[in-house]
Design a protein around this motif. Sequence first.
Motif, PDB file in Angstrom:
ATOM      1  N   GLU A 192      40.878  -5.321 -39.837  1.00  0.00           N
ATOM      2  CA  GLU A 192      40.990  -5.910 -38.508  1.00  0.00           C
ATOM      3  C   GLU A 192      40.583  -4.885 -37.457  1.00  0.00           C
ATOM      4  O   GLU A 192      40.565  -3.672 -37.719  1.00  0.00           O
ATOM      5  CB  GLU A 192      42.385  -6.468 -38.281  1.00  0.00           C
ATOM      6  CG  GLU A 192      43.449  -5.452 -38.040  1.00  0.00           C
ATOM      7  CD  GLU A 192      44.820  -6.057 -37.842  1.00  0.00           C
ATOM      8  OE1 GLU A 192      45.097  -6.620 -36.767  1.00  0.00           O
ATOM      9  OE2 GLU A 192      45.617  -5.950 -38.772  1.00  0.00           O
ATOM     10  N   ASP A 193      40.242  -5.374 -36.280  1.00  0.00           N
ATOM     11  CA  ASP A 193      39.810  -4.486 -35.211  1.00  0.00           C
ATOM     12  C   ASP A 193      40.985  -3.676 -34.674  1.00  0.00           C
ATOM     13  O   ASP A 193      42.116  -4.143 -34.633  1.00  0.00           O
ATOM     14  CB  ASP A 193      39.115  -5.263 -34.089  1.00  0.00           C
ATOM     15  CG  ASP A 193      39.825  -6.556 -33.700  1.00  0.00           C
ATOM     16  OD1 ASP A 193      40.572  -7.103 -34.522  1.00  0.00           O
ATOM     17  OD2 ASP A 193      39.627  -7.018 -32.572  1.00  0.00           O
ATOM     18  N   GLY A 194      40.703  -2.423 -34.335  1.00  0.00           N
ATOM     19  CA  GLY A 194      41.700  -1.573 -33.709  1.00  0.00           C
ATOM     20  C   GLY A 194      42.689  -0.890 -34.636  1.00  0.00           C
ATOM     21  O   GLY A 194      43.689  -0.353 -34.164  1.00  0.00           O
ATOM     22  N   VAL A 195      42.420  -0.858 -35.937  1.00  0.00           N
ATOM     23  CA  VAL A 195      43.384  -0.234 -36.860  1.00  0.00           C
ATOM     24  C   VAL A 195      43.020   1.200 -37.244  1.00  0.00           C
ATOM     25  O   VAL A 195      43.730   1.821 -38.020  1.00  0.00           O
ATOM     26  CB  VAL A 195      43.587  -1.080 -38.142  1.00  0.00           C
ATOM     27  CG1 VAL A 195      44.282  -2.383 -37.823  1.00  0.00           C
ATOM     28  CG2 VAL A 195      42.296  -1.296 -38.882  1.00  0.00           C
ATOM     29  N   GLY A 196      41.917   1.714 -36.707  1.00  0.00           N
ATOM     30  CA  GLY A 196      41.565   3.107 -36.966  1.00  0.00           C
ATOM     31  C   GLY A 196      40.469   3.316 -37.986  1.00  0.00           C
ATOM     32  O   GLY A 196      40.287   4.436 -38.476  1.00  0.00           O
TER      33      GLY A 196
ATOM     34  N   ASP B 249      29.428  -1.363 -35.712  1.00  0.00           N
ATOM     35  CA  ASP B 249      29.453  -1.593 -34.259  1.00  0.00           C
ATOM     36  C   ASP B 249      28.257  -0.953 -33.556  1.00  0.00           C
ATOM     37  O   ASP B 249      27.812  -1.444 -32.519  1.00  0.00           O
ATOM     38  CB  ASP B 249      30.745  -1.043 -33.650  1.00  0.00           C
ATOM     39  CG  ASP B 249      31.961  -1.893 -33.976  1.00  0.00           C
ATOM     40  OD1 ASP B 249      31.797  -2.981 -34.566  1.00  0.00           O
ATOM     41  OD2 ASP B 249      33.077  -1.461 -33.645  1.00  0.00           O
TER      42      ASP B 249
ATOM     43  N   SER C 231      46.947  -4.185 -40.246  1.00  0.00           N
ATOM     44  CA  SER C 231      48.330  -4.011 -39.803  1.00  0.00           C
ATOM     45  C   SER C 231      49.234  -4.881 -40.669  1.00  0.00           C
ATOM     46  O   SER C 231      48.792  -5.868 -41.249  1.00  0.00           O
ATOM     47  CB  SER C 231      48.480  -4.408 -38.331  1.00  0.00           C
ATOM     48  OG  SER C 231      48.287  -5.812 -38.192  1.00  0.00           O
TER      49      SER C 231
END
Length: 182
Positions: A29-33, A54, A112
């Motif tokens: 998922e987006d934003g998990v590092g 990206d 997450s």
Amino acid sequence: MTTVINNQIQEIINKLVEIKPSIVVIDGEDGVGKTHVIAPLMANALDAHIFSIDNYLDNNKGGYVDFVDYEKLKQDISNVKDSKPVVLEGLMMLLVVKKLGMVADYFLYVGSISWVEEWLGDGGNYEKPLNNVISKIENNVNLISKLINSTAEWKMPKPREEIYQYTYNYKPFENAQAVLIV
């Protein structure tokens, strides 16, 4: 929690060093590092090149998979003149790799706990029709939005809907050699 995550990451790195893959794919998922933490750790351990999807995306198109410049990405990967492994990271990577005509030697999914639970928990999203899953999310967001603005009507943005469709159809948690919960 940090110690558990560090131990999981170390176990994955140890496995990668042992199997010496040519192509490592990191999805999630987006934003998990993935971009700034996981991919650099994996690439450093393998002395590998990193390619972030990206960087090949036309962000102004309102989607993801159909707006990746696959030809440029293939060209950049083929321009690597040494025999070092490649780490590819981004969203919806099973589909991206398929469109590239490549096969991953190792596939890692990063998510997450709430995202993974939403899909795999009792009565999770895999057990329901996708349109019901999306409608439920839209209804829940609208309940909250209407508290702020009674005329607000939220519709799931197309890129987010694309992620739900991918997760529903490709089941990346089930196809990964490892799932890292962050």
